[in-house]
Design a protein around this motif. Structure first.
Motif, PDB file in Angstrom:
ATOM      1  N   SER A 153     -15.317  -7.942 -58.991  1.00  0.00           N
ATOM      2  CA  SER A 153     -14.744  -6.628 -59.306  1.00  0.00           C
ATOM      3  C   SER A 153     -13.438  -6.793 -60.072  1.00  0.00           C
ATOM      4  O   SER A 153     -12.809  -7.860 -60.045  1.00  0.00           O
TER       5      SER A 153
ATOM      6  N   GLY B 108     -10.742 -10.007 -61.693  1.00  0.00           N
ATOM      7  CA  GLY B 108     -11.535 -11.240 -61.660  1.00  0.00           C
ATOM      8  C   GLY B 108     -12.825 -11.107 -62.438  1.00  0.00           C
ATOM      9  O   GLY B 108     -13.247 -12.026 -63.145  1.00  0.00           O
TER      10      GLY B 108
ATOM     11  N   ASP C 208     -17.165 -14.528 -54.779  1.00  0.00           N
ATOM     12  CA  ASP C 208     -16.705 -13.289 -54.130  1.00  0.00           C
ATOM     13  C   ASP C 208     -17.284 -13.253 -52.726  1.00  0.00           C
ATOM     14  O   ASP C 208     -18.312 -13.867 -52.441  1.00  0.00           O
TER      15      ASP C 208
ATOM     16  N   ARG D 166     -21.450  -6.914 -54.860  1.00  0.00           N
ATOM     17  CA  ARG D 166     -20.783  -7.177 -56.145  1.00  0.00           C
ATOM     18  C   ARG D 166     -21.295  -8.470 -56.762  1.00  0.00           C
ATOM     19  O   ARG D 166     -21.405  -8.577 -57.983  1.00  0.00           O
TER      20      ARG D 166
ATOM     21  N   VAL E  84     -12.441 -16.708 -49.416  1.00  0.00           N
ATOM     22  CA  VAL E  84     -11.364 -17.689 -49.672  1.00  0.00           C
ATOM     23  C   VAL E  84     -10.473 -17.929 -48.455  1.00  0.00           C
ATOM     24  O   VAL E  84      -9.734 -18.914 -48.422  1.00  0.00           O
TER      25      VAL E  84
ATOM     26  N   ASN F 207      -7.774 -15.702 -57.768  1.00  0.00           N
ATOM     27  CA  ASN F 207      -7.531 -14.279 -58.056  1.00  0.00           C
ATOM     28  C   ASN F 207      -7.870 -13.357 -56.898  1.00  0.00           C
ATOM     29  O   ASN F 207      -7.322 -12.252 -56.805  1.00  0.00           O
TER      30      ASN F 207
ATOM     31  N   ILE G  57      -6.506  -8.691 -51.627  1.00  0.00           N
ATOM     32  CA  ILE G  57      -6.692  -7.348 -51.073  1.00  0.00           C
ATOM     33  C   ILE G  57      -5.344  -6.638 -51.010  1.00  0.00           C
ATOM     34  O   ILE G  57      -4.289  -7.276 -51.083  1.00  0.00           O
TER      35      ILE G  57
ATOM     36  N   ASN H 148      -4.427 -13.250 -49.198  1.00  0.00           N
ATOM     37  CA  ASN H 148      -3.551 -13.284 -50.377  1.00  0.00           C
ATOM     38  C   ASN H 148      -2.610 -14.486 -50.419  1.00  0.00           C
ATOM     39  O   ASN H 148      -2.110 -14.834 -51.491  1.00  0.00           O
TER      40      ASN H 148
ATOM     41  N   SER I  29       1.638 -10.690 -58.772  1.00  0.00           N
ATOM     42  CA  SER I  29       1.827  -9.252 -58.998  1.00  0.00           C
ATOM     43  C   SER I  29       3.293  -9.005 -59.324  1.00  0.00           C
ATOM     44  O   SER I  29       4.164  -9.777 -58.883  1.00  0.00           O
TER      45      SER I  29
ATOM     46  N   LYS J 282       2.699 -11.893 -52.307  1.00  0.00           N
ATOM     47  CA  LYS J 282       2.771 -12.153 -53.753  1.00  0.00           C
ATOM     48  C   LYS J 282       4.023 -12.960 -54.110  1.00  0.00           C
ATOM     49  O   LYS J 282       3.969 -13.829 -54.988  1.00  0.00           O
TER      50      LYS J 282
ATOM     51  N   PRO K 212       0.262  -8.915 -62.766  1.00  0.00           N
ATOM     52  CA  PRO K 212      -0.105  -7.595 -63.272  1.00  0.00           C
ATOM     53  C   PRO K 212       0.769  -6.504 -62.659  1.00  0.00           C
ATOM     54  O   PRO K 212       1.190  -6.601 -61.510  1.00  0.00           O
TER      55      PRO K 212
HETATM   56  P1  NAD Z   1     -10.647  -5.506 -56.778  1.00  0.00           P
HETATM   57  O1  NAD Z   1     -10.726  -5.018 -55.365  1.00  0.00           O
HETATM   58  O2  NAD Z   1     -11.215  -4.651 -57.853  1.00  0.00           O
HETATM   59  O3  NAD Z   1     -11.300  -6.965 -56.876  1.00  0.00           O
HETATM   60  C1  NAD Z   1     -11.000  -7.954 -55.947  1.00  0.00           C
HETATM   61  C2  NAD Z   1     -12.261  -8.747 -55.617  1.00  0.00           C
HETATM   62  O4  NAD Z   1     -11.886  -9.788 -54.698  1.00  0.00           O
HETATM   63  C3  NAD Z   1     -13.328  -7.903 -54.906  1.00  0.00           C
HETATM   64  O5  NAD Z   1     -14.594  -8.083 -55.528  1.00  0.00           O
HETATM   65  C4  NAD Z   1     -13.323  -8.431 -53.474  1.00  0.00           C
HETATM   66  O6  NAD Z   1     -14.614  -8.399 -52.858  1.00  0.00           O
HETATM   67  C5  NAD Z   1     -12.859  -9.859 -53.682  1.00  0.00           C
HETATM   68  N1  NAD Z   1     -12.268 -10.425 -52.471  1.00  0.00           N
HETATM   69  C6  NAD Z   1     -11.387  -9.830 -51.617  1.00  0.00           C
HETATM   70  N2  NAD Z   1     -11.109 -10.649 -50.609  1.00  0.00           N
HETATM   71  C7  NAD Z   1     -11.827 -11.778 -50.809  1.00  0.00           C
HETATM   72  C8  NAD Z   1     -11.976 -12.992 -50.093  1.00  0.00           C
HETATM   73  N3  NAD Z   1     -11.350 -13.182 -48.905  1.00  0.00           N
HETATM   74  N4  NAD Z   1     -12.768 -13.958 -50.595  1.00  0.00           N
HETATM   75  C9  NAD Z   1     -13.437 -13.745 -51.748  1.00  0.00           C
HETATM   76  N5  NAD Z   1     -13.366 -12.623 -52.462  1.00  0.00           N
HETATM   77  C10 NAD Z   1     -12.567 -11.642 -51.996  1.00  0.00           C
HETATM   78  O7  NAD Z   1      -9.097  -5.772 -57.011  1.00  0.00           O
HETATM   79  P2  NAD Z   1      -8.242  -6.313 -58.271  1.00  0.00           P
HETATM   80  O8  NAD Z   1      -7.205  -5.295 -58.509  1.00  0.00           O
HETATM   81  O9  NAD Z   1      -9.104  -6.770 -59.376  1.00  0.00           O
HETATM   82  O10 NAD Z   1      -7.518  -7.560 -57.564  1.00  0.00           O
HETATM   83  C11 NAD Z   1      -7.578  -8.889 -58.059  1.00  0.00           C
HETATM   84  C12 NAD Z   1      -6.224  -9.543 -57.851  1.00  0.00           C
HETATM   85  O11 NAD Z   1      -5.263  -8.864 -58.647  1.00  0.00           O
HETATM   86  C13 NAD Z   1      -5.698  -9.476 -56.422  1.00  0.00           C
HETATM   87  O12 NAD Z   1      -5.090 -10.708 -56.090  1.00  0.00           O
HETATM   88  C14 NAD Z   1      -4.668  -8.376 -56.478  1.00  0.00           C
HETATM   89  O13 NAD Z   1      -3.689  -8.501 -55.471  1.00  0.00           O
HETATM   90  C15 NAD Z   1      -4.127  -8.606 -57.869  1.00  0.00           C
HETATM   91  N6  NAD Z   1      -3.368  -7.494 -58.444  1.00  0.00           N
HETATM   92  C16 NAD Z   1      -3.967  -6.294 -58.672  1.00  0.00           C
HETATM   93  C17 NAD Z   1      -3.224  -5.264 -59.229  1.00  0.00           C
HETATM   94  C18 NAD Z   1      -3.819  -3.910 -59.502  1.00  0.00           C
HETATM   95  O14 NAD Z   1      -3.067  -2.982 -59.775  1.00  0.00           O
HETATM   96  N7  NAD Z   1      -5.115  -3.730 -59.470  1.00  0.00           N
HETATM   97  C19 NAD Z   1      -1.871  -5.458 -59.532  1.00  0.00           C
HETATM   98  C20 NAD Z   1      -1.289  -6.698 -59.300  1.00  0.00           C
HETATM   99  C21 NAD Z   1      -2.063  -7.704 -58.759  1.00  0.00           C
END
Ligand code: NAD
Length: 254
Positions: free
Chosen positions: A17, A20, A38, A43, A60, A86, A89, A117, A145, A163, A189
């Protein structure tokens, strides 16, 4: 050739998702062999249809499972060139909610978030380091982040602490692994439109609120991270290590 990743073997965690998924699809489209890990089976089923991305089930937070995935990649493909640590949660609990304050936040949720995380990233980086040291090459990219670079009223204590933790993990690992020519960097990000808030269409009020925290006045689209992902995955970044690169629409300016 600059930005060339053709033939590279790449692991992306959290590839099902959001950020990633975009990174996995982008590198696959550029000719890399991408393993997309994942913990969400549905997904994984979706990325199975993406040309060039090989799905693998992985939580992870489970260190042994991360080692097994990395070992099987090296067995099957002979090497591991690039790892995007990457998966992550977020849980609610910004400072304006009662459960967000220091004296009230829920410790179970705290541990759950740090397991993924922080520990999930540590498991991934250490597993990646082993084959990369043997090869004397490799690039590791952690998704941090902007919330790891300053306080943030809209997110939880656990998230900002996690983070910030991985930001310094990246620096320490970059120093450690430099003598093997293994590079470690982070992307930071700002707010991006993904499923991290729970999935489904994003509430316009929520989108506007996050957009107002950004100088450019809107949330990011994950495709706007593709350029940095390709830079850090390729030899175009061969003299870059131990740094954190914000992609945040100017969120850190305000
Ligand atoms: P997302 O929820 O769309 O995707 C995250 C994916 O990681 C999901 O498919 C989920 O199933 C998977 N995942 C979660 N826990 C897991 C685990 N224990 N093992 C394997 N897979 C796991 O979220 P995203 O926004 O794409 O997040 C990706 C990264 O980006 C994260 O580290 C998040 O903290 C970081 N981030 C996101 C934002 C934002 O605004 N979206 C901002 C800064 C940082």
């Amino acid at each position: 050739e600059i930005f060339d990743v053709a033939g590279s073997v790449v692991l992306v965690t959290g590839a099902g998702s959001g950020i990633g998924r975009t990174i996995a699809e982008t590198l696959a489209a550029c000719g890399a062999t991408v393993i997309g890990a994942d913990r969400d089976e549905d997904r994984l089923g979706e990325i199975k249809d993406t040309q060039g991305v090989e799905p693998v089930h992985l939580d992870v937070a489970d260190a042994g499972a991360v080692d097994n995935v990395v070992n099987s990649i090296v067995e099957n493909h002979g090497r591991l060139d690039v790892v995007f640590a990457n998966a992550g949660i977020a849980r609610g609990g910004g400072l304006t909610t009662p459960q967000g304050t220091i004296d009230a936040f829920d410790l179970t949720a705290w541990h759950e978030l740090l397991d993924v995380n922080v520990h999930g990233v540590v498991h991934t980086v250490r597993a990646a380091a082993r084959p990369m040291k043997r090869q004397a090459s490799g690039s590791i990219v952690v998704t941090a982040s902007t919330a790891g670079l300053r306080a943030d009223p809209l997110v939880s204590y656990s998230y900002v602490v996690a983070k910030a933790g991985v930001v310094n993990l990246v620096r320490q690992a970059a120093l450690d692994l430099a003598r093997w020519q293994v590079r470690v960097n982070a992307i930071a990000p700002g707010p991006f439109k993904t499923n991290i808030g729970g999935g489904g269409p994003i509430d316009p009020a929520v989108e506007a609120r996050w957009g107002s925290t950004v100088a450019l006045g809107r949330m990011g689209e994950t495709r706007e991270l593709r350029g940095l992902a390709l830079l850090l995955a390729s030899n175009a970044s061969s003299f870059m290590t131990g740094c954190v690169y914000p992609v945040d629409g100017g969120a850190l300016l305000q």
